[in-house]
Structures are given as C-alpha cells and as structure tokens.
Scaffold this motif. Sequence first.
Motif, PDB file in Angstrom:
ATOM      1  N   ALA A 114      -5.824   5.483  -5.304  1.00  0.00           N
ATOM      2  CA  ALA A 114      -4.449   5.027  -5.027  1.00  0.00           C
ATOM      3  C   ALA A 114      -4.400   3.571  -4.570  1.00  0.00           C
ATOM      4  N   GLN A 115      -5.385   3.165  -3.748  1.00  0.00           N
ATOM      5  CA  GLN A 115      -5.334   1.798  -3.200  1.00  0.00           C
ATOM      6  C   GLN A 115      -6.213   0.821  -3.983  1.00  0.00           C
ATOM      7  N   SER A 139      -3.595  13.535   1.362  1.00  0.00           N
ATOM      8  CA  SER A 139      -3.595  14.123   0.001  1.00  0.00           C
ATOM      9  C   SER A 139      -4.984  14.365  -0.548  1.00  0.00           C
ATOM     10  N   HIS A 190      -6.870  10.020   3.074  1.00  0.00           N
ATOM     11  CA  HIS A 190      -5.428  10.285   3.122  1.00  0.00           C
ATOM     12  C   HIS A 190      -5.240  11.804   3.111  1.00  0.00           C
ATOM     13  N   GLY A 232       2.162  12.118  -9.551  1.00  0.00           N
ATOM     14  CA  GLY A 232       1.723  11.120  -8.572  1.00  0.00           C
ATOM     15  C   GLY A 232       0.238  11.304  -8.309  1.00  0.00           C
ATOM     16  N   CYS A 233      -0.256  10.558  -7.339  1.00  0.00           N
ATOM     17  CA  CYS A 233      -1.668  10.681  -6.974  1.00  0.00           C
ATOM     18  C   CYS A 233      -1.913  12.027  -6.294  1.00  0.00           C
ATOM     19  N   THR A 234      -1.000  12.391  -5.409  1.00  0.00           N
ATOM     20  CA  THR A 234      -1.107  13.686  -4.714  1.00  0.00           C
ATOM     21  C   THR A 234      -1.144  14.821  -5.730  1.00  0.00           C
ATOM     22  N   ASP A 257     -10.257   8.942  -5.120  1.00  0.00           N
ATOM     23  CA  ASP A 257      -8.829   8.731  -4.921  1.00  0.00           C
ATOM     24  C   ASP A 257      -8.618   7.220  -5.041  1.00  0.00           C
ATOM     25  N   ASN A 312      -6.771   3.349   2.605  1.00  0.00           N
ATOM     26  CA  ASN A 312      -5.399   2.856   2.774  1.00  0.00           C
ATOM     27  C   ASN A 312      -5.138   2.376   4.196  1.00  0.00           C
ATOM     28  N   HIS A 361       3.597   4.217  -8.616  1.00  0.00           N
ATOM     29  CA  HIS A 361       4.473   3.359  -7.804  1.00  0.00           C
ATOM     30  C   HIS A 361       3.709   2.374  -6.928  1.00  0.00           C
ATOM     31  N   LYS A 362       2.406   2.623  -6.727  1.00  0.00           N
ATOM     32  CA  LYS A 362       1.615   1.649  -5.967  1.00  0.00           C
ATOM     33  C   LYS A 362       0.996   0.613  -6.896  1.00  0.00           C
ATOM     34  N   GLY A 406       0.823  -1.208   0.000  1.00  0.00           N
ATOM     35  CA  GLY A 406       0.000   0.000   0.000  1.00  0.00           C
ATOM     36  C   GLY A 406       0.856   1.257   0.000  1.00  0.00           C
ATOM     37  N   ALA A 424      -1.600   6.511  -8.292  1.00  0.00           N
ATOM     38  CA  ALA A 424      -0.140   6.666  -8.348  1.00  0.00           C
ATOM     39  C   ALA A 424       0.492   5.461  -9.038  1.00  0.00           C
TER      40      ALA A 424
END
Length: 406
Positions: A200-201, A123, A121, A92-94, A198, A173, A223-224, A30, A221
């Motif tokens: 991201a997860q 962000s 999060h 990125g996600c942010t 969002d 997350n 990288h996740k 995560g 994002a």
Amino acid sequence: MSFDVAAVRRQFPILSQIIDGQPVHYLDNGASAQTPDAVLDAVRTYETTGRANVLRGVHRLAERATEAYENARIEVADFLSVAPMEIVFTGGCTAAINLVAYSYGSLLKPGDRIIVSELEHHSNIVPWQLLRQRSGIELDVVPVTVNGRIDLNALPRLLTPRTKLISLAHVSNVTGTLLDVHAVVTLAKTVGAKVMLDGAQRAPHGPLDLAAMGIDFYAFAGHKAYGPNGIGVLWAKSELLEAMPPFLGGGSMIGRVTFAETTWAPPPRRFEAGTPPIGPAIGLGAACKWMRTLDWNSAHAHEMGLVERLMDGLQKIDGATLFGPASTQNRYPVVSFLLDGVHPHDVAQTLDSFGVAVRAGHHCCQPLMDRFDLDGTTRVSIAPYNDNTDIDALLTGVQHAARTLR
Ligand SMILES: Cc1ncc(COP(=O)(O)O)c(C=O)c1O
C-alpha cells in the motif's frame, strides 16, 4: 537529473485550490494521494463515451467498456512487470489481503503458521486472525527494532516446517521503513513458505518488478497510488491463483452453474465476482500509466530531499522527536514525529489552521503503538507533487504548536 515539481503539481487540479485564503499543503498522501488530470480524464472518458457493464454485453458500448477494463489490467501488470492474467482487481488493499486470507487460507491446515510483524497495518493482521478463528492456523509476530524496522534477525527463530506464509508491509505506513525483501524471500525459501507483501505504501512511489523480487502475493490500493477510491489490486503467481478457490460467488466468476454443481472461471475472473468497479479500475490503469511517465530516480530523490528538509527542521524544534529512523536510508517518504506534551490530534489540528493536511493517531497500527507505549504519532507522508513550501508551512505550524500548546 533535476525534477520539475511545478510541472507535476500542475497536473493535480486539487492542489491549486485556495481554501479559506490558504493554499493546500497536502501531506497526507499515505492515507489517500491526490489524482492527476490523466486519471480524471480516463474516468470521464469511460463515463461519457463507454459506460456499460463488462464481460457480458455484445453491444458496442459494452465492448468499449470491456476493452478499457482489460487495458487497465494490462497497465497495472506493466507497472508491476507481471502478466495481466495475474492481476485481480479488488475493492482495495484490505480486500486483496482478505481475499488471500480467505482463499489461500482455506488451503491451510490447523497448526499451519503465518508470520506477520509488529508494525503491520490492521489490514495485514485482522484477516489472519479471522482465518485463525475459522481454521485453527497459528500466527507468529516478528518484532520491530527500536528504530521501527522489522527485526529480520528475529525471523529465523520463528520459521518452522509448518510456516506457510510470511505477510509483511513492503513499506511501513508509520515509519516509512523499507523491508529487505531479498532477505525475507531467502529465509522463506528455507522452509518453503510463501511471501506476501502489503504494498500500500510502496506502490505510489514508482514501478516494481514483482517477478524479480521472488515473492508470491502483492497487494495495493488505487486511492493511495493516484487512482480512484474503491479499487485495489492483488497480484499472485498464476499457479497460486489457479490452485485457489473463489472468495466471493456470483456472476462472472463461474464456468457453468447448475443446482447440482457449479464450476469456476479461470483466474483472474474467478476472483472478480459480480460487476467490478469498472470506472475505478480504468482510473487505476491510467494512474499506473501516469506513474510510468515519471523519472522515478529523480522523483524519489526529490521526495527524499523533502524528507531531509523535514527531519532537519523537526530536529530544531524544541520538544519535537522523530519516531522511526533518523536517516533517509532504506525508507520511503513517510515520517512520524511526536511533540512532547501535545497530543498528535492537537498537532494535526494546529497544522490544519496553517493549511497543512497530515494524519494523526495510531494509523491503524495499534500493536506498533503499544510496543512503544504511544497513543499515536503525527504522520507526514510525501508525494512527488509536494515541494519545499509544503514542508516549510508544516514546520511553521509545528513551531507554533510547540510554542502555544506545550
Ligand atoms: C500499509 C497499509 N496497508 C493497508 C492499508 C489499507 O488500505 P485500504 O484501506 O485502502 O484498503 C493501508 C492504508 O492506510 C496501509 O497504509
């Protein structure tokens, strides 16, 4: 269908390492997931056969780079079932959420309202607070239930004709809970509010059909999602992107520049000022393509089987309690837990001595921690390449921590 976890695992070179005599039990996906050969190869191919800037050169390397960059956009769009021109590459996600807060946010008026939830999060909180400072919008917060789910029963009373946007985590997350997107979209429509997720997860767990979900913005994002660092994605409906002003100014995002006046390029270029993260974007395209090679019905069943093994094991350890729902329904493979009398950082440190990587702390969700009066939790986050040995090593480590630190 059975899931060949060994075959998936072999594609991730980092996981076959031995560190200080121990195998790598990586359960911090995560925070950042690992990267398969397909992604490493794509980045290497760009760096060694086609490295140049994009969208500006006329030489062959520049053409190669531009083609690879735009193909990556197509791969991401296919992964999300949307049009490539609706995909904006960000840092990125942010960065994607900040882009919406700045650009879409600049179209809002003082007194307009944005809804987030208590489990977001940072962000998906701070960019809206910055917007509130800049332009006088108001923020409303949906509470979470005792199980760590966004309490959608509380959403209707927050909706007003001034509500312009509801921005929520698709998957938490901290608790892994999955949002009921259909319910949110249905409620948002009653006041004409836009919906941003969002992701991201959620994005690291298989393809999505964003158009069918009825939402307006989606962020995640790289990288996740098994891709490189320094790259993220904003998806937005094309009519929204068309209406939005630029976020950052510079090269590539313009139509024509004079000192008197400058015009903007159409989306997505309008939102990709300067030289973009080309190699990372190409790597993310390869990651999205790689994710589409997996059978996600069986991959998800495998992941949730590991969650069950983990939750069963934790429930047998004296002093361990789950934070969040105790079931695998409507959730993704993120599990937080507490060990009575032991700080989560100490749990994580003990686990590291067993070769197990997890995350401990507030997970950039301080309002959620405040709601439950916690300093933090220990978080296990699972990817398709994890297997029983990872979970068993973790349980052995937690048992050890329970015996020695309490
Ligand atoms: C739910 C959620 N949103 C947003 C982010 C921010 O992602 P990044 O730091 O990659 O921009 C994270 C990262 O942990 C996250 O888990």
